[in-house]
Design an enzyme around this catalytic site. Structure first.
Site, mmCIF file in Angstrom:
data_model
loop_
_atom_site.group_PDB
_atom_site.id
_atom_site.type_symbol
_atom_site.label_atom_id
_atom_site.label_comp_id
_atom_site.label_asym_id
_atom_site.label_seq_id
_atom_site.Cartn_x
_atom_site.Cartn_y
_atom_site.Cartn_z
ATOM 1 C CE1 TYR A 175 -10.235 3.478 6.582
ATOM 2 C CE2 TYR A 175 -10.609 5.833 6.916
ATOM 3 C CZ TYR A 175 -9.745 4.766 6.726
ATOM 4 O OH TYR A 175 -8.382 4.990 6.689
ATOM 5 C CD1 TRP B 189 -7.694 14.472 3.881
ATOM 6 C CD2 TRP B 189 -7.133 16.483 3.110
ATOM 7 N NE1 TRP B 189 -8.827 15.245 3.871
ATOM 8 C CE2 TRP B 189 -8.521 16.477 3.402
ATOM 9 C CE3 TRP B 189 -6.557 17.647 2.615
ATOM 10 C CZ2 TRP B 189 -9.334 17.591 3.198
ATOM 11 C CZ3 TRP B 189 -7.364 18.764 2.426
ATOM 12 C CH2 TRP B 189 -8.742 18.730 2.710
ATOM 13 C CB THR C 88 -7.927 7.494 9.682
ATOM 14 O OG1 THR C 88 -8.669 8.487 9.002
ATOM 15 C CG2 THR C 88 -8.936 6.536 10.306
ATOM 16 C CG ASP C 89 -9.111 12.460 9.162
ATOM 17 O OD1 ASP C 89 -8.283 11.954 8.384
ATOM 18 O OD2 ASP C 89 -10.278 12.723 8.823
ATOM 19 C CB THR D 65 -7.769 2.775 2.708
ATOM 20 O OG1 THR D 65 -7.419 2.258 1.426
ATOM 21 C CG2 THR D 65 -6.745 2.338 3.723
ATOM 22 N N GLY E 187 0.831 -1.213 0.000
ATOM 23 C CA GLY E 187 0.000 0.000 0.000
ATOM 24 C C GLY E 187 0.858 1.253 0.000
ATOM 25 C CB ALA F 47 -6.506 -0.453 6.526
ATOM 26 C CB ILE G 132 -4.103 -8.997 8.782
ATOM 27 C CG1 ILE G 132 -5.145 -8.033 8.194
ATOM 28 C CG2 ILE G 132 -2.698 -8.614 8.381
ATOM 29 C CD1 ILE G 132 -5.057 -6.627 8.798
#
Ligand SMILES: NC(=O)c1ccc[n+]([C@@H]2O[C@H](COP(=O)([O-])OP(=O)(O)OC[C@H]3O[C@@H](n4cnc5c(N)ncnc54)[C@H](OP(=O)(O)O)[C@@H]3O)[C@@H](O)[C@H]2O)c1
Length: 282
Positions: free
Chosen positions: A126, A151, A102-103, A63, A11, A61, A38
């Site tokens: 998510y 971002w 993440t945010d 994403t 990734g 992940a 995983i």
């Protein structure tokens, strides 16, 4: 030599860590979905126990936020239970664990940057699945770094790539001016992760490049650096061509990095400039 297992190595962030690390100092085990899923608990435990890394960096992940909304079971299987599986093995072998996050664990309703001490309140599948992953990591391991960013652009599908593709194929591009964040290059994120794993300063970190912009301003800067001349229109998210399910205010305050005062993230415009010039040389 430090042994580091990079999970999700194909990734954006996994490959950036590979680019940035010094192979003379770090022995790397790279796995991605094809080699090791995983969500397969026994295989994850077996891989960890056989190879005994000192550090596990979980970059794997789901994403794609829209895919997460459509397939919540998949999102929770990978983003939550996958992180759990890696934490279980990290604890068993005494490895440090890095969990990328993440945010999107925040609701995006604030108008001031979120610090590591603010309460999470994810609004998307998510975000909820990523917070569940964070919680498993906290529950199962003591020696962990949870690194939240936003971002991010590197080698992969990201906003920079989508803007440049649109510039080739369209005369006009409509981009959201009501989404705020701090564009962060995967390489800069890789560098802070490599710094942290050399320390014992465990806990949750926000790590984004310095500065804040909206998506429209981000697109403007990308087009300027690429020398592209298409018309750019600032619109609300609902009318944006490049929008997806994201918090409106995705700004993270690198509060802990700032108060421990040992590591500074670069300015987002300087970082983007470096990324674009490397991209154009390639
Ligand atoms: N990109 C951002 O803006 C951003 C921002 C903040 C945080 N993060 C976090 O940073 C991490 C990495 O992000 P990224 O941008 O590098 O994501 P990415 O480019 O989508 O990479 C994720 C990698 O995980 C792999 N993967 C998916 N399911 C897997 C499974 N079951 N087992 C093993 N590997 C699996 C993917 O393989 P396939 O491609 O084959 O599915 C892909 O190689 C994620 O935790 C993400 O939440 C990203």
């Amino acid at each position: 030599m430090l042994k580091v297992w990079i999970v999700g190595s194909g990734g954006q962030i996994g490959s950036a860590i590979n680019e940035v690390l010094d192979p003379l100092e770090i022995e790397v085990f790279n796995t991605d979905k094809d080699e090791l899923d995983i969500t397969e608990t026994d295989e994850v435990l077996n891989f960890g126990e056989v190879n005994r890394p000192d550090v596990i960096i979980n970059c794997a992940a789901i994403t794609d936020t829209e895919l997460c909304e459509r397939e919540p079971e998949l999102a929770y299987r990978v983003n939550a239970l996958g992180a759990r599986n890696l934490s279980i093995v990290a604890r068993k072998i005494g490895a440090k664990m890095v969990q990328l996050s993440t945010d999107d664990v925040f609701d995006g309703l604030s108008r001031t940057p979120y610090s590591e001490f603010d309460d999470t309140n994810p609004k998307t599948v998510y975000g909820r699945s990523k917070r569940a992953g964070e919680n498993y990591v906290k529950e199962f391991t003591h020696k962990h770094f949870i690194v939240r960013s936003n971002w991010v652009y590197g080698n992969g599908n990201n906003f920079v790539k989508r803007v440049l593709e649109a510039a080739k194929n369209q005369k006009m591009l409509a981009v959201a001016s009501d989404q705020f964040g701090s564009p962060t290059s995967a390489k800069d994120l890789a560098k802070i992760i490599l710094y942290l794993i050399g320390t014992n300063e465990y806990g949750t970190y926000h790590a984004t490049c310095k500065g804040i912009c909206n998506r429209y301003e981000f697109a403007q800067e990308i087009l300027k650096l690429a020398g592209e001349n298409i018309e750019l229109k600032a619109v609300p998210t609902s009318e944006s061509e490049l929008s997806s399910v994201r918090p409106a205010y995705a700004v993270l305050d690198n509060f802990i990095l700032r108060i421990i005062d040992v590591y500074e993230m670069p300015d987002w415009k300087a970082s983007l400039k470096e990324y674009m010039s490397e991209k154009m040389e390639a």
